[in-house]
Design a protein around this motif. Structure first.
Motif, PDB file in Angstrom:
ATOM      1  N   ILE A   1       0.783  -1.379  -0.035  1.00 45.90           N
ATOM      2  CA  ILE A   1       0.110   0.077  -0.064  1.00 45.90           C
ATOM      3  C   ILE A   1       0.822   1.290  -0.205  1.00 45.90           C
ATOM      4  O   ILE A   1       0.531   2.178  -0.701  1.00 45.90           O
ATOM      5  N   GLY A   2       1.916   1.248   0.881  1.00 45.59           N
ATOM      6  CA  GLY A   2       2.758   2.284   0.997  1.00 45.59           C
ATOM      7  C   GLY A   2       3.475   2.566  -0.388  1.00 45.59           C
ATOM      8  O   GLY A   2       3.893   3.636  -0.936  1.00 45.59           O
ATOM      9  N   LEU A   3       3.982   1.620  -0.956  1.00 40.91           N
ATOM     10  CA  LEU A   3       4.916   1.480  -1.958  1.00 40.91           C
ATOM     11  C   LEU A   3       4.139   2.205  -3.235  1.00 40.91           C
ATOM     12  O   LEU A   3       4.460   3.134  -4.026  1.00 40.91           O
ATOM     13  N   PHE A   4       2.788   1.389  -3.688  1.00 36.92           N
ATOM     14  CA  PHE A   4       1.945   2.239  -4.649  1.00 36.92           C
ATOM     15  C   PHE A   4       1.296   3.279  -4.424  1.00 36.92           C
ATOM     16  O   PHE A   4       1.194   4.135  -5.493  1.00 36.92           O
ATOM     17  N   ASN A   5       1.262   3.672  -3.262  1.00 35.60           N
ATOM     18  CA  ASN A   5       0.832   4.928  -2.952  1.00 35.60           C
ATOM     19  C   ASN A   5       1.866   6.353  -3.254  1.00 35.60           C
ATOM     20  O   ASN A   5       1.563   7.432  -3.412  1.00 35.60           O
ATOM     21  N   ILE A   6       3.040   5.785  -3.221  1.00 26.29           N
ATOM     22  CA  ILE A   6       4.089   6.669  -3.646  1.00 26.29           C
ATOM     23  C   ILE A   6       3.667   7.204  -5.136  1.00 26.29           C
ATOM     24  O   ILE A   6       3.703   8.505  -5.310  1.00 26.29           O
ATOM     25  N   PHE A   7       3.478   6.356  -5.932  1.00 16.44           N
ATOM     26  CA  PHE A   7       3.188   6.664  -7.233  1.00 16.44           C
ATOM     27  C   PHE A   7       1.653   7.043  -7.541  1.00 16.44           C
ATOM     28  O   PHE A   7       1.313   8.029  -8.048  1.00 16.44           O
ATOM     29  N   GLY A   8       0.737   6.841  -6.499  1.00 15.45           N
ATOM     30  CA  GLY A   8      -0.436   7.181  -6.823  1.00 15.45           C
ATOM     31  C   GLY A   8      -0.591   8.552  -6.268  1.00 15.45           C
ATOM     32  O   GLY A   8      -1.314   9.522  -6.743  1.00 15.45           O
ATOM     33  N   SER A   9       0.111   9.028  -5.199  1.00 16.47           N
ATOM     34  CA  SER A   9       0.192  10.314  -4.684  1.00 16.47           C
ATOM     35  C   SER A   9       0.894  11.191  -5.681  1.00 16.47           C
ATOM     36  O   SER A   9       0.224  12.411  -5.722  1.00 16.47           O
ATOM     37  N   TYR A  10       1.862  10.895  -6.248  1.00 14.66           N
ATOM     38  CA  TYR A  10       2.664  11.797  -7.170  1.00 14.66           C
ATOM     39  C   TYR A  10       1.941  12.136  -8.347  1.00 14.66           C
ATOM     40  O   TYR A  10       1.871  13.206  -8.704  1.00 14.66           O
TER      41      TYR A  10
ATOM     42  N   ALA B   1      -3.994  -4.636  -1.956  1.00 14.32           N
ATOM     43  CA  ALA B   1      -2.885  -3.766  -1.407  1.00 14.32           C
ATOM     44  C   ALA B   1      -2.493  -2.743  -2.544  1.00 14.32           C
ATOM     45  O   ALA B   1      -2.410  -1.523  -2.335  1.00 14.32           O
ATOM     46  N   CYS B   2      -2.068  -3.452  -3.595  1.00 15.52           N
ATOM     47  CA  CYS B   2      -1.555  -2.589  -4.614  1.00 15.52           C
ATOM     48  C   CYS B   2      -2.659  -1.630  -5.190  1.00 15.52           C
ATOM     49  O   CYS B   2      -2.304  -0.386  -5.420  1.00 15.52           O
ATOM     50  N   ALA B   3      -3.873  -2.114  -5.554  1.00 16.41           N
ATOM     51  CA  ALA B   3      -4.998  -1.136  -6.035  1.00 16.41           C
ATOM     52  C   ALA B   3      -5.176  -0.439  -5.136  1.00 16.41           C
ATOM     53  O   ALA B   3      -5.324   1.145  -5.377  1.00 16.41           O
ATOM     54  N   MET B   4      -5.366  -0.455  -3.709  1.00 17.92           N
ATOM     55  CA  MET B   4      -5.708   0.682  -2.685  1.00 17.92           C
ATOM     56  C   MET B   4      -4.398   1.478  -2.608  1.00 17.92           C
ATOM     57  O   MET B   4      -4.712   2.511  -2.189  1.00 17.92           O
ATOM     58  N   GLY B   5      -3.446   1.027  -2.553  1.00 14.20           N
ATOM     59  CA  GLY B   5      -1.921   1.731  -2.469  1.00 14.20           C
ATOM     60  C   GLY B   5      -2.248   2.865  -3.450  1.00 14.20           C
ATOM     61  O   GLY B   5      -2.057   4.078  -3.391  1.00 14.20           O
ATOM     62  N   LEU B   6      -2.438   2.510  -4.712  1.00 13.17           N
ATOM     63  CA  LEU B   6      -2.386   3.742  -5.836  1.00 13.17           C
ATOM     64  C   LEU B   6      -3.739   4.879  -5.491  1.00 13.17           C
ATOM     65  O   LEU B   6      -3.633   5.972  -5.828  1.00 13.17           O
ATOM     66  N   LEU B   7      -4.749   4.325  -4.540  1.00 12.40           N
ATOM     67  CA  LEU B   7      -5.743   5.129  -4.192  1.00 12.40           C
ATOM     68  C   LEU B   7      -5.758   6.018  -2.527  1.00 12.40           C
ATOM     69  O   LEU B   7      -6.261   6.533  -2.357  1.00 12.40           O
ATOM     70  N   TRP B   8      -4.603   5.450  -2.032  1.00 15.85           N
ATOM     71  CA  TRP B   8      -4.720   5.649  -0.547  1.00 15.85           C
ATOM     72  C   TRP B   8      -4.509   6.917  -0.191  1.00 15.85           C
ATOM     73  O   TRP B   8      -5.544   7.516   0.432  1.00 15.85           O
ATOM     74  N   LEU B   9      -3.402   7.695  -0.420  1.00 16.47           N
ATOM     75  CA  LEU B   9      -3.323   9.092   0.217  1.00 16.47           C
ATOM     76  C   LEU B   9      -3.435  10.084  -1.353  1.00 16.47           C
ATOM     77  O   LEU B   9      -3.066  11.380  -1.249  1.00 16.47           O
ATOM     78  N   SER B  10      -3.776   9.615  -2.114  1.00 17.17           N
ATOM     79  CA  SER B  10      -3.702  10.361  -3.626  1.00 17.17           C
ATOM     80  C   SER B  10      -4.871  11.362  -3.636  1.00 17.17           C
ATOM     81  O   SER B  10      -4.830  12.530  -4.108  1.00 17.17           O
ATOM     82  N   THR B  11      -5.802  11.372  -2.328  1.00 19.04           N
ATOM     83  CA  THR B  11      -6.688  12.398  -2.273  1.00 19.04           C
ATOM     84  C   THR B  11      -6.021  13.615  -1.705  1.00 19.04           C
ATOM     85  O   THR B  11      -6.577  14.737  -1.569  1.00 19.04           O
ATOM     86  N   VAL B  12      -5.018  13.427  -0.985  1.00 18.65           N
ATOM     87  CA  VAL B  12      -4.231  14.476  -0.072  1.00 18.65           C
ATOM     88  C   VAL B  12      -3.989  15.731  -1.012  1.00 18.65           C
ATOM     89  O   VAL B  12      -4.256  16.996  -0.769  1.00 18.65           O
ATOM     90  N   PRO B  13      -3.130  15.494  -1.922  1.00 18.31           N
ATOM     91  CA  PRO B  13      -2.769  16.829  -2.912  1.00 18.31           C
ATOM     92  C   PRO B  13      -3.897  17.249  -3.491  1.00 18.31           C
ATOM     93  O   PRO B  13      -3.680  18.573  -3.645  1.00 18.31           O
ATOM     94  N   LEU B  14      -4.819  16.620  -4.010  1.00 15.83           N
ATOM     95  CA  LEU B  14      -6.084  16.990  -4.656  1.00 15.83           C
ATOM     96  C   LEU B  14      -6.963  17.937  -3.806  1.00 15.83           C
ATOM     97  O   LEU B  14      -7.344  19.143  -3.994  1.00 15.83           O
TER      98      LEU B  14
END
Length: 405
Positions: free
Chosen positions: A260-269, A312-325
């Motif tokens: 989740i943490g790894l994929f959210n690096i890409f999701g958030s960016y 976990a990978c799918a949720m990771g892409l979506l995890w903290l991607s709401t924050v920058p938006l």
């Protein structure tokens, strides 16, 4: 020493803020690993530890606007130093206290206040003020990615610390790491004193009234409630849920949370990057709706280690991607003068959702012996959040007397 003599550089702010976020969010995301060992050591039900983390998340939200006000007025560096010291005290408290009431109250207040001073709300203001408008959404994405990197790095570290040093020793080691890494980074977050300009200026209370009288802000608040509910329920209760389903190997849960943490690096960016040229409200709506679909598919599919990893990978892409938006919408509507404070108000809603998500998980498990009802609630809330974000107007608010932006 805590006031800069020249404007901070964006690179310095992103690195220093990134380290602070890495530790603050990385340590916090691993608290689910302590649910079972602490409960067993003290003879508590899961509801006791869940209540402690629920109160922690609620207090994070309660203190968030005030930490944001302090960061906007007195500088981010001072707030981060206070937060680091509170974090150390909170981790030591969790290791040393065995009385359930004292544990719940101390954990909630100390770690909650610490996170308010070291996580997104406090850091967002200096990032928004330092980054040029054309790169602001991207900069928010970088900050969110740093917190995700912390989750990816800290998950296996925390699990190994518990195995090697015991659950109490792991808390003491983490307290030392927080002090050694966060306190020096605070000096990279120093700002110059705010320049006073002639003419009427918007006060803190005027900015607050303006935001809460504006419908798009209220819709953003409603959507962020769902984000908190979903993320903290999954982050805290996932290890126990998998064990209940027969996955006794703890490495599966560790790998899932790390993914989740790894994929959210890409999701958030990429969420921050896309927010620079696509309507943020549509991106937010898509994220929440996709979360609902991913959770539903996870529950319907046969449970294997690979289904957990895909989830976990799918949720990771979506995890903290709401924050920058979300921060980008706030900055675009209201400007950056009170960005930390307004982000803190929105994040309070997020943490009310976090409180209910983590507590309801423990309560429902104690009552029913499973998490089925809470999983269904997370899906329904995802659809709700997708709908309320669609009508948000992202245009800058028109004021009779312009405030500093």
């Amino acid at each position: 020493m805590l006031t800069a003599t020249r404007p901070p550089q964006l690179k310095t702010v992103l690195i220093a803020g990134g380290v602070v976020l890495t530790m603050a969010m990385g340590v916090r995301h691993g608290f689910g690993f302590w649910l079972q060992p602490i409960s067993q050591a003290h003879g508590w039900t899961r509801e006791t530890y869940s209540l402690a983390l629920a109160l922690q998340n609620l207090m994070w939200g309660v203190f968030g606007p005030f930490a944001g006000m302090a960061a906007d007025r007195f500088g981010t560096a001072r707030v981060v130093i206070v937060g680091a010291l509170l974090y150390v005290a909170g981790l030591v408290w969790m290791a040393a206290v065995s009385n359930p009431t004292a544990f719940v109250l101390g954990t909630g207040l100390l770690i909650g206040a610490a996170l308010a001073c070291t996580a997104f709300g406090a850091i967002s203001g200096i990032v928004g003020r330092t980054a040029p408008e054309s790169r602001r959404s991207w900069a928010f994405g970088i900050s969110s990615a740093a917190s995700s990197f912390g989750q990816f790095v800290m998950m296996p570290i925390e699990q190994q610390l518990i195995s090697a040093a015991g659950w109490q020793g792991a808390f003491y080691v983490l307290a030392a790491l927080v002090a050694l890494l966060m306190l020096p980074m605070a000096f990279g977050l120093r700002e110059m004193p705010a320049e006073k300009t002639s003419g009427p200026q918007q006060s803190i209370w005027e900015a607050t009234r303006e935001a809460f009288a504006y419908r798009p802000f209220l819709l953003l608040v409603a959507g962020y409630f769902v984000c908190g509910f979903q993320l903290v329920f999954i982050g805290v209760h996932m290890p126990a849920y998998l064990k209940d389903k027969g996955m006794t190997d703890p490495s599966v849960a560790v790998m899932a949370l790390a993914l989740i943490g790894l994929f959210n690096i890409f999701g958030s960016y990429y969420a921050g990057k896309l927010g620079g040229f696509l309507p943020k409200r549509y991106l937010l709506s898509s994220i929440y709706f996709t979360r609902a679909i991913v959770i539903a598919l996870f529950l319907l599919a046969p449970l294997t280690s690979w289904s957990v990893y895909v989830f976990a990978c799918a949720m990771g892409l979506l995890w903290l991607s709401t924050v920058p938006l979300t921060n980008g919408v706030i900055a675009g509507i209201f400007g950056v003068k009170y960005l930390s404070m307004l982000s803190g108000f929105v994040f309070f809603s997020h943490q009310v959702g976090s409180f209910l998500g983590v507590w309801l998980g423990g309560y429902m498990f104690t009552r029913d012996g499973n998490y089925n009802t809470v999983w269904i609630i997370t899906i329904a809330l995802g659809v709700f959040a997708a709908l309320v974000n669609l009508p948000i107007n992202e245009k800058a608010i028109e004021r009779r007397q312009p405030a500093l932006a």
